[in-house]
Design a protein around this motif. Structure first.
Motif, mmCIF file in Angstrom:
data_model
loop_
_atom_site.group_PDB
_atom_site.id
_atom_site.type_symbol
_atom_site.label_atom_id
_atom_site.label_comp_id
_atom_site.label_asym_id
_atom_site.label_seq_id
_atom_site.Cartn_x
_atom_site.Cartn_y
_atom_site.Cartn_z
ATOM 1 N N THR A 1 0.934 -1.347 0.082
ATOM 2 C CA THR A 1 0.144 0.001 0.068
ATOM 3 C C THR A 1 0.968 1.284 0.115
ATOM 4 O O THR A 1 0.427 2.455 -0.152
ATOM 5 C CB THR A 1 -0.841 0.000 1.267
ATOM 6 O OG1 THR A 1 -0.211 -0.054 2.402
ATOM 7 C CG2 THR A 1 -1.995 -1.390 1.236
ATOM 8 N N ASP A 2 1.980 1.195 0.021
ATOM 9 C CA ASP A 2 2.974 2.194 -0.080
ATOM 10 C C ASP A 2 3.551 2.655 -1.359
ATOM 11 O O ASP A 2 4.253 1.413 -1.664
ATOM 12 C CB ASP A 2 4.182 2.002 1.164
ATOM 13 C CG ASP A 2 5.038 3.181 1.207
ATOM 14 O OD1 ASP A 2 5.683 3.218 -0.009
ATOM 15 O OD2 ASP A 2 5.367 3.609 2.232
ATOM 16 N N ARG A 3 3.357 3.641 -2.007
ATOM 17 C CA ARG A 3 3.616 3.495 -3.458
ATOM 18 C C ARG A 3 5.124 3.246 -3.695
ATOM 19 O O ARG A 3 5.560 2.741 -4.467
ATOM 20 C CB ARG A 3 3.210 4.791 -4.068
ATOM 21 C CG ARG A 3 3.564 5.234 -5.427
ATOM 22 C CD ARG A 3 3.095 6.312 -5.918
ATOM 23 N NE ARG A 3 1.519 6.503 -5.826
ATOM 24 C CZ ARG A 3 0.936 7.543 -6.266
ATOM 25 N NH1 ARG A 3 1.472 8.710 -6.668
ATOM 26 N NH2 ARG A 3 -0.375 7.323 -6.306
ATOM 27 N N LEU B 1 6.933 0.450 -5.912
ATOM 28 C CA LEU B 1 7.537 0.628 -6.922
ATOM 29 C C LEU B 1 9.175 0.185 -6.938
ATOM 30 O O LEU B 1 9.613 -0.389 -7.659
ATOM 31 C CB LEU B 1 7.708 2.072 -7.182
ATOM 32 C CG LEU B 1 6.421 2.680 -7.631
ATOM 33 C CD1 LEU B 1 6.473 4.358 -7.854
ATOM 34 C CD2 LEU B 1 5.919 2.180 -9.043
#
Length: 317
Positions: A34-36, A40
């Motif tokens: 949930t942490d971009r 990435l």
């Protein structure tokens, strides 16, 4: 360039709290995804891992191997400068060709990922094994065992690691250079993890649940593996994740200096070194391996930082 994440990570007080055990892996992964930034970073690392695993298949699709020379792609009248813009990039050579010899840059990037990941991960595994074993021994048994191991750690940490790595690798035969790199990097890297594990182990050894295990007649081996080691899991995972980018940078730096991966085996650091004389003429030859290396180090660093934050947050619940 360093063999460890940062000096601060070697301090016991800077390590994540390990006294309450690690939260369930599923919950940690959900929090990371949930942490971009973490997502990435994980996606790019996965891409490089897949690139390394399937390198032969990938270069077969591209049409050029990492050791093949394409003399038609370079201009002999201009000292071997690639023909065309962007270093000769196009449908035949996706990232262009190396000046002077015409080797395909894309193929060498793909195989360079294999060298970088293999050496970095192998060094991380060996460093973690040594650091955990010696840190547990020093922290749990104390006394003379702790004194001897601590003096060895101090001795190795006092060395200017990069200088001695260059000296050692220069003096050794170029035989299996990948194995030598792993051994030399691990030799100077394990004390930093061991010092953190030692400090955490000394703290855990005084906790009530360890005293209760002793009172119940549990052996030292059972106490170490059933009571202490599981509570170090978060610390070990975070420091291991943060160690990988340091080892990737170390391998690239040693290859750049000519004592790492031996040519013609592709290496990103070696490619950057070869591009120095061409960067003003063919800047893409320098930029492409540099960008791949930078993004990989950045991705591991970001993922390690976010993992530490997630474990700290979950452990505080």
């Amino acid at each position: 360039m360093t063999t460890i994440p940062t000096e601060a990570l070697a301090r016991e007080e800077g390590a994540p709290s390990a006294t309450d055990g690690a939260p369930p892996p599923g919950r940690v992964w959900r929090a990371l995804l949930t942490d971009r930034g973490a997502a990435l970073s994980a996606a790019y690392i996965l891409l490089i891992v897949l690139m390394a695993l399937f390198a032969p298949l990938i270069v077969k699709v591209s049409g050029w191997g990492p050791y093949e020379f394409d003399q038609t792609a370079i201009d002999p009248d201009l000292a071997g400068t690639p023909i065309g813009g962007w270093g000769g990039a196009g449908g035949e050579h996706w990232f262009g060709v190396e000046p002077g010899n015409g080797r395909d840059i894309f193929a060498r990037i793909v195989y360079g990922a294999r060298a970088s990941m293999l050496i970095a991960i192998s060094a991380t595994v060996l460093t973690t094994l040594l650091g955990v074993v010696f840190g547990l021994l020093a922290g749990f048994f104390g006394g003379r065992v702790d004194w001897v191991i601590s003096r060895v750690m101090d001795f190795l940490m006092a060395f200017p690691a990069l200088i001695f790595m260059i000296a050692i690798l220069s003096a050794l035969p170029a035989g299996n250079r990948a194995t030598l790199l792993v051994v030399v990097i691990s030799l100077f890297g394990w004390p930093y993890l061991a010092r953190v594990v030692r400090g955490q182990t000394m703290t855990l050894a005084q906790r009530e649940f360890v005293e209760a295990a002793r009172a119940s007649g549990a052996s030292r081996t059972a106490i170490v593996f059933r009571e202490i080691l599981p509570n170090l899991r978060s610390t070990i995972i975070v420091l291991t994740t943060l160690a990988v980018p340091g080892y990737i940078g170390t391998e690239a730096g040693l290859s750049f200096l000519g004592v790492g991966v031996v040519p013609p085996t592709p290496s990103w650091g070696q490619m950057i070194a070869s591009s120095v004389n061409w960067y003003s003429v063919v800047p893409t030859y320098f930029a492409i391996p540099g960008v791949f290396l930078f993004l990989l180090v950045l991705s591991f660093t970001v993922l390690g930082d976010r993992l530490r934050a997630v474990l700290d947050r979950e452990g505080a619940r």
